[in-house]
Design a protein around this motif. Structure first.
Motif, PDB file in Angstrom:
ATOM      1  N   THR A  80       3.098   4.365   6.138  1.00 14.75           N
ATOM      2  CA  THR A  80       3.549   3.813   4.867  1.00 14.75           C
ATOM      3  C   THR A  80       3.247   2.313   4.885  1.00 14.75           C
ATOM      4  OG1 THR A  80       5.777   3.414   5.755  1.00 14.75           O
ATOM      5  CG2 THR A  80       5.396   5.507   4.622  1.00 14.75           C
ATOM      6  N   GLY A  81       3.544   1.641   3.780  1.00  9.17           N
ATOM      7  CA  GLY A  81       3.402   0.197   3.728  1.00  9.17           C
ATOM      8  C   GLY A  81       1.987  -0.265   4.011  1.00  9.17           C
ATOM      9  N   GLN A 111      -0.429   2.277   5.517  1.00  6.79           N
ATOM     10  CA  GLN A 111      -0.996   3.169   4.509  1.00  6.79           C
ATOM     11  C   GLN A 111      -2.074   2.453   3.702  1.00  6.79           C
ATOM     12  OE1 GLN A 111       1.872   5.133   1.962  1.00  6.79           O
ATOM     13  NE2 GLN A 111       0.398   5.351   0.286  1.00  6.79           N
ATOM     14  N   GLU A 112      -1.811   1.221   3.305  1.00  6.89           N
ATOM     15  CA  GLU A 112      -2.799   0.468   2.521  1.00  6.89           C
ATOM     16  C   GLU A 112      -4.113   0.330   3.287  1.00  6.89           C
ATOM     17  OE1 GLU A 112      -1.131  -3.290   1.493  1.00  6.89           O
ATOM     18  OE2 GLU A 112       0.631  -2.416   0.535  1.00  6.89           O
ATOM     19  N   ASN A 113      -4.021   0.029   4.566  1.00  9.23           N
ATOM     20  CA  ASN A 113      -5.237  -0.146   5.360  1.00  9.23           C
ATOM     21  C   ASN A 113      -6.000   1.160   5.516  1.00  9.23           C
ATOM     22  OD1 ASN A 113      -4.383  -2.766   5.599  1.00  9.23           O
ATOM     23  ND2 ASN A 113      -4.098  -2.729   7.818  1.00  9.23           N
ATOM     24  N   PHE A 114      -5.269   2.255   5.756  1.00  9.25           N
ATOM     25  CA  PHE A 114      -5.925   3.548   5.913  1.00  9.25           C
ATOM     26  C   PHE A 114      -6.590   3.973   4.606  1.00  9.25           C
ATOM     27  CE2 PHE A 114      -5.467   8.348   6.309  1.00  9.25           C
ATOM     28  CZ  PHE A 114      -6.586   8.482   7.104  1.00  9.25           C
ATOM     29  N   VAL A 115      -5.907   3.757   3.509  1.00  4.62           N
ATOM     30  CA  VAL A 115      -6.494   4.094   2.213  1.00  4.62           C
ATOM     31  C   VAL A 115      -7.758   3.278   1.966  1.00  4.62           C
ATOM     32  CG1 VAL A 115      -6.130   3.955  -0.293  1.00  4.62           C
ATOM     33  CG2 VAL A 115      -4.360   4.941   1.176  1.00  4.62           C
ATOM     34  N   PRO A 140       1.948  10.829   2.263  1.00  3.20           N
ATOM     35  CA  PRO A 140       2.801  10.436   3.386  1.00  3.20           C
ATOM     36  C   PRO A 140       3.709  11.584   3.811  1.00  3.20           C
ATOM     37  CG  PRO A 140       3.587   9.438   1.350  1.00  3.20           C
ATOM     38  CD  PRO A 140       2.308  10.151   1.003  1.00  3.20           C
ATOM     39  N   THR A 141       3.802  11.815   5.103  1.00  6.88           N
ATOM     40  CA  THR A 141       4.587  12.948   5.615  1.00  6.88           C
ATOM     41  C   THR A 141       6.033  12.589   5.913  1.00  6.88           C
ATOM     42  OG1 THR A 141       4.094  12.457   7.936  1.00  6.88           O
ATOM     43  CG2 THR A 141       2.518  13.849   6.745  1.00  6.88           C
ATOM     44  N   GLY A 142       6.346  11.292   6.000  1.00  5.66           N
ATOM     45  CA  GLY A 142       7.626  10.901   6.576  1.00  5.66           C
ATOM     46  C   GLY A 142       7.504  10.905   8.090  1.00  5.66           C
TER      47      GLY A 142
END
Length: 435
Positions: free
Chosen positions: A51-52, A55-59, A77-79
């Motif tokens: 997340t956060g 997540q932004e970097n992976f996207v 996101p899976t949690g």
């Protein structure tokens, strides 16, 4: 590794730092990147716990795949509990095309359920070209390749306050004997509590054990113990517990004494060092940087780190990480995995910060900051002797469950490290129960 290499200006741009920086690709010779424009109209789903900023970097990394191929990739996101998220998806026949698994044990579990699709084509070739035998074996089941270690966490680091070390007149130790025989007692004599312990979070204690055991008993025994080919009552385990007792058995070396050590969780232990200045050192992985920053420290200045000291002949290098697997045979799935396994994709991610690769073709200069470059170099230098987190490889009931297994046994030992043989027997009993 010298003090200068580890503590000189380490401007870490890890996830908590938040800033995205422009990344340049550093192509390797491993191949695996897909060709352009051949997946127009294809839609894929990828699930991971990030997340956060992570997540932004992976996207952003995924967007390069979309541009090259014409595919559309949706991130889910899976949690934190990846298994709890994926279980119902698998049961309903609606899994994501690609999932990132935080534990090799999950990979084996899903492979046994026929919930995974083996790597093939360019994905299998990329794994073969870009990863050492150890990482290929880690992502395989019965010789069949399923997974690619995509994002690693370096778990062989001790963080410290340089002001405390300077005041006591000590340098970061290179060996365990130096740490327990000189560094810790000198800090204590100077009025500084040497360690903050994160004992309420049982997984941190497994990390302590794994580093000591890998360095002292060696990689082969580490693998044998992980596979339970030798019992937890083996003399090598007892010896590692005795070694841990050299710190855990000294209440004055731990913030709050034994009681405080057992009751302090992660990341509170980091705050004890960098926010409250109640201790000089805390052991945990590279992600401590995020918590140290939140506590008001500047990583590379008043928050620095040194390699986990060598107990045996060589310092240990233990990593955790997330393993990419295919959960569908849909068009584009293998191509996406091939791209994620490529040095091009991972070098892009390295430049964004908050990332460490196990890909042999990703060079240290791909990373945005000195500190991560140095971590990456230790992984490369360790070669076939680097090892994955043991507690994440064994059955989760033994290695990754609150109040039982390794977590409970090591917490018991932290409370009373006077009988390592009894602790080893408790570990063996729990291992047998979970098998």
């Amino acid at each position: 590794m010298t003090e200068h290499r580890w503590s000189a200006r380490c401007g870490v741009a890890l996830a908590a730092a938040g800033a995205l920086v422009a990344a340049g690709c550093v192509p390797g010779d491993g191949g695996g990147a897909p060709g352009g424009g051949d997946l127009q109209g294809v839609q894929l789903k990828v699930a991971a716990k990030w997340t956060g900023v992570e997540q932004e970097n992976f996207v952003e990394v995924l967007s390069a795949f979309e541009e090259e191929t014409g595919a559309t990739v949706e991130y889910e996101p899976t949690g934190e509990d990846t298994g709890a998220y994926l279980g119902p998806k698998i049961e309903a026949g609606e899994p994501p095309d690609v999932a990132l698994l935080p534990q090799p044990g999950l990979l084996e579990e899903y492979a046994a359920q026929d919930a995974l699709v083996p790597l093939s084509g360019d994905a299998a070739s990329a794994l073969e070209s870009n990863y050492t035998d150890y990482w290929r074996d880690l992502g395989s089941v019965d010789g069949e390749p399923y997974g690619i270690l995509l994002k690693a966490a370096h778990k062989s680091i001790v963080w410290y306050r340089p002001d405390a070390f300077d005041a006591a007149g000590v340098q970061p130790p290179q060996t365990w004997d130096d740490m327990v025989g000189t560094t810790a007692p000198t800090l204590s004599d100077a009025g500084e509590t040497p360690f903050a312990m994160c004992g309420a979070s049982g997984w941190t204690l497994t990390d302590w054990f794994e580093n000591v055991y890998l360095s002292q008993a060696g990689p082969e025994n580490y693998d044998r113990l992980t596979a339970h080919e030798i019992p937890w009552t083996d003399e090598s385990v007892v010896q590692a517990l005795e070694t841990l007792g050299e710190v855990w058995g000294e209440p004055d070396y731990m913030a709050g004494g034994t009681s405080g050590a057992v009751q302090t969780d992660f990341p509170t232990c980091v705050t004890q060092v960098y926010g409250q200045q109640e201790a000089a050192m805390v052991y945990e992985a590279d992600f401590v940087a995020a918590s140290a920053t939140e506590a008001g420290a500047t990583v590379g200045e008043d928050a620095r780190a040194f390699p986990f000291p060598a107990v045996g002949e060589a310092a240990p290098v233990v990593v955790g990480g997330d393993i990419a697997v295919a959960m569908s045979e849909n068009e584009g799935t293998q191509e996406l995995l091939a791209y994620l396994a490529s040095p091009e994709a991972q070098s892009t991610w390295a430049g964004l910060g908050g990332y460490l690769s196990a890909n042999s073709q990703v060079q240290p200069d791909a990373y945005d900051d000195d500190f991560t470059r140095q971590l990456a170099q230790t992984v490369l230098d360790a070669g076939e002797d680097v090892r994955y987190d043991m507690s994440d490889q064994v059955p989760s009931r033994f290695g990754a469950t609150e109040g039982r297994g390794m977590w409970a046994a090591l917490q018991d030992f932290l409370r009373d490290p006077g009988d390592p043989e009894a602790a080893a027997q408790e570990l063996e009993d729990a291992a047998q129960e979970a098998s």
